[in-house]
Design an enzyme around this catalytic site. Structure first.
Site, mmCIF file in Angstrom:
data_model
loop_
_atom_site.group_PDB
_atom_site.id
_atom_site.type_symbol
_atom_site.label_atom_id
_atom_site.label_comp_id
_atom_site.label_asym_id
_atom_site.label_seq_id
_atom_site.Cartn_x
_atom_site.Cartn_y
_atom_site.Cartn_z
ATOM 1 C CE LYS A 157 14.064 118.239 66.268
ATOM 2 N NZ LYS A 157 12.608 118.232 66.429
ATOM 3 C CD GLU B 53 7.077 119.958 70.681
ATOM 4 O OE1 GLU B 53 7.247 118.734 70.471
ATOM 5 O OE2 GLU B 53 8.005 120.710 71.007
ATOM 6 C CD GLU C 26 13.143 122.542 63.856
ATOM 7 O OE1 GLU C 26 13.870 123.118 64.677
ATOM 8 O OE2 GLU C 26 12.042 122.021 64.156
ATOM 9 C CD GLU D 192 13.137 112.929 66.345
ATOM 10 O OE1 GLU D 192 13.095 114.102 66.782
ATOM 11 O OE2 GLU D 192 12.275 112.090 66.613
#
Length: 496
Positions: free
Chosen positions: A320, A263, A317, A326
């Site tokens: 999250k 990542e 997303e 985030e």
């Protein structure tokens, strides 16, 4: 007998050389911690549209595995921390999971890695203690199925696995993690699996901006950081942190274990105090990262070494937790429009929504003359890919510009790359008289010819950083702001 030994020795040397010369790969993390995402089938279509060949998911969802079938995309799947107890207790659980959740879809779905747990240094010790037994049980199940050489087993880590990371040469693993880390490293070395690490320079800059320059985090530094022990020069945080892991592995005599970055990325939006979370910075970081990786630059401690990197993440997303950033790591919005422009080939900035048939600032490209001889083209091509410093990986076998496999096509790609890199001037398209300029974009299919009209210039090296909240991992405590890697002493900065 001597001849047989010579053949075996030569074959061994060849395998070593091939391993050293392996090209780096760039993939994408496909997290699904959201309630507004497109179907897996549409997500796969989007991934294919942008010629992304390597994808990481965080579970073994059957619908997702089916969506990747017969695409040729190499898939990394995961077993979350919450499932470690079951996988560690009984080998039969791993056998059943493999039989029911993996084998029905393999090899149509090209699974190449299984991650067992994620960032266990951020988890309770009771959870971390389960990871190696779980890895061994999954490996045994794969071995029974004859797949242990085709599907590698590993686990991902945050930089919390280190106790010291600056200078890079002093990189060392935290002894408090030795109870699971030592047997894990032995497992990885024995089975030729990579050590997986998540790197996030964004957090390093955000939480220590007085000590870390934004340019250094974005691969655009105009100064170098010196490792006082080795004298090696670092132009970006990514390389420094990667080498801290390299040295930590070498200190424990695990020199043969390769590193994979599972990542890394940069958010495009953040809360009011997260001023560096912008689309421009995200585009700059990921563009420079991809170019750095694809060029096989390596790190100061391992120049030219291949390292595979997965960019986080495919989509924003919305479920999250944590700060606004985030929820904004994606390259795409849920409606599949691009958050910013990015080119996964590493050759320039391409609009990921509209495609790559852009025109240069002067609307010209450089291609091979139709009247040139093969000998002339070969000489010019060799020069461009050698002394001319052109990245010619796109015209290698299985790459997007390899076909048609002829000198004129390959030379045209290399000529144009050199031409655009050197200001698109008349003299940059001479090549001894075998280069000609054209007003027609020679791009075709997935082969995108570079232009000088990109949204922004692309600069040098890579970045570093700790770990962020992934779809499968808990919210991180940002331990690393206390570490010296993040707070590079300013007196070590020297101008170029």
């Amino acid at each position: 007998m001597a001849r047989g030994f010579s053949i075996i020795f030569a074959a061994s040397v060849l395998l070593v050389i091939l391993g050293i010369c392996r090209a780096s790969r760039v993939g994408i993390c496909y997290g699904r911690n959201a309630d507004d995402l497109p179907t897996p089938e549409k997500a796969v279509q989007l991934i294919q549209m942008h010629n992304i060949k390597y994808v990481r998911i965080y579970d073994s969802n059957i619908q997702v595995l089916k969506a990747f079938a017969n695409t040729g995309i190499e898939l990394m799947i995961g077993i979350p921390n919450s499932d470690l107890l079951a996988f560690s207790q009984f080998e039969s659980n791993a056998n059943t999971w493999l039989k029911n959740s993996i084998l029905p879809y393999y090899p149509a779905t090209k699974i190449t890695y299984i991650t067992i747990g994620a960032e266990l240094t951020e988890a309770p010790n009771t959870t971390a203690a389960l990871v190696v037994p779980a890895m061994q049980n999954v490996f045994t199940a794969l071995k029974k199925a004859g797949l242990h050489r085709r599907i590698k087993v590993s686990s991902t880590h945050s930089l919390g696995v280190l106790s010291r990371s600056f200078p890079p040469s002093a990189g060392a693993f935290n002894s408090s993690h030795a109870f699971f880390l030592k047997p894990m490293l032995e497992f990885l070395a024995e089975n030729q699996s990579p050590f997986m690490i998540d790197l996030y320079p964004y957090y390093a800059y955000r939480d220590s901006s007085t000590n870390v320059s934004l340019d250094y985090a974005l691969f655009e530094a105009s100064s170098e950081v010196i490792d006082p022990n080795t004298g090696l020069l670092y132009t970006n945080m990514f390389d420094a942190q990667l080498d801290a892991i390299n040295y930590a592995l070498m200190a424990l005599n695990f020199k043969t274990v390769n590193i994979m970055v599972t990542e890394t990325g940069w958010p495009s939006k953040g809360s009011p105090k997260e001023t560096a979370a912008t689309p421009d910075n995200a585009e700059t970081y990921n563009t420079n990262l991809i170019r750095h990786v694809i060029n096989n630059t390596g790190t100061p401690a391992k120049p030219g070494g291949a390292v595979d990197v997965y960019v986080f993440s495919l989509f924003n997303e919305n479920r999250k937790p944590g700060l606004e950033s985030e929820r904004n790591w994606g390259l795409f919005f849920p409606d599949q429009t691009s958050v910013y422009n990015l080119d996964f080939t590493g050759k320039g900035v391409v609009d990921m929504t509209a495609g790559g048939n852009n025109t240069g600032s002067n609307g010209t490209w450089c291609i091979a003359s139709s009247s040139a001889s093969e000998a002339e083209l070969q000489n010019a091509l060799s020069w461009a890919c050698g002394s001319g410093n052109v990245d010619c990986s796109a015209i290698q076998p299985s790459q997007p510009c390899f076909e048609p496999d002829n000198l004129a096509s390959h030379a045209s790609f290399a000529f144009n790359s050199y031409y655009q890199q050197n200001g698109a001037t008349d003299i940059a398209c001479t090549f001894g008289g075998v280069g000609v300029r054209t007003n027609k974009n020679p791009s075709y299919d997935n082969c995108l010819y570079a232009t000088t009209g990109g949204k922004k210039a692309i600069v040098n090296n890579a970045t570093v950083g700790p770990s962020k909240s992934s779809s499968s991992s808990p919210q991180r405590s940002y331990w690393w702001t206390q570490h010296l890697l993040v707070a590079f002493p300013l007196f070590f900065l020297v101008p170029f």
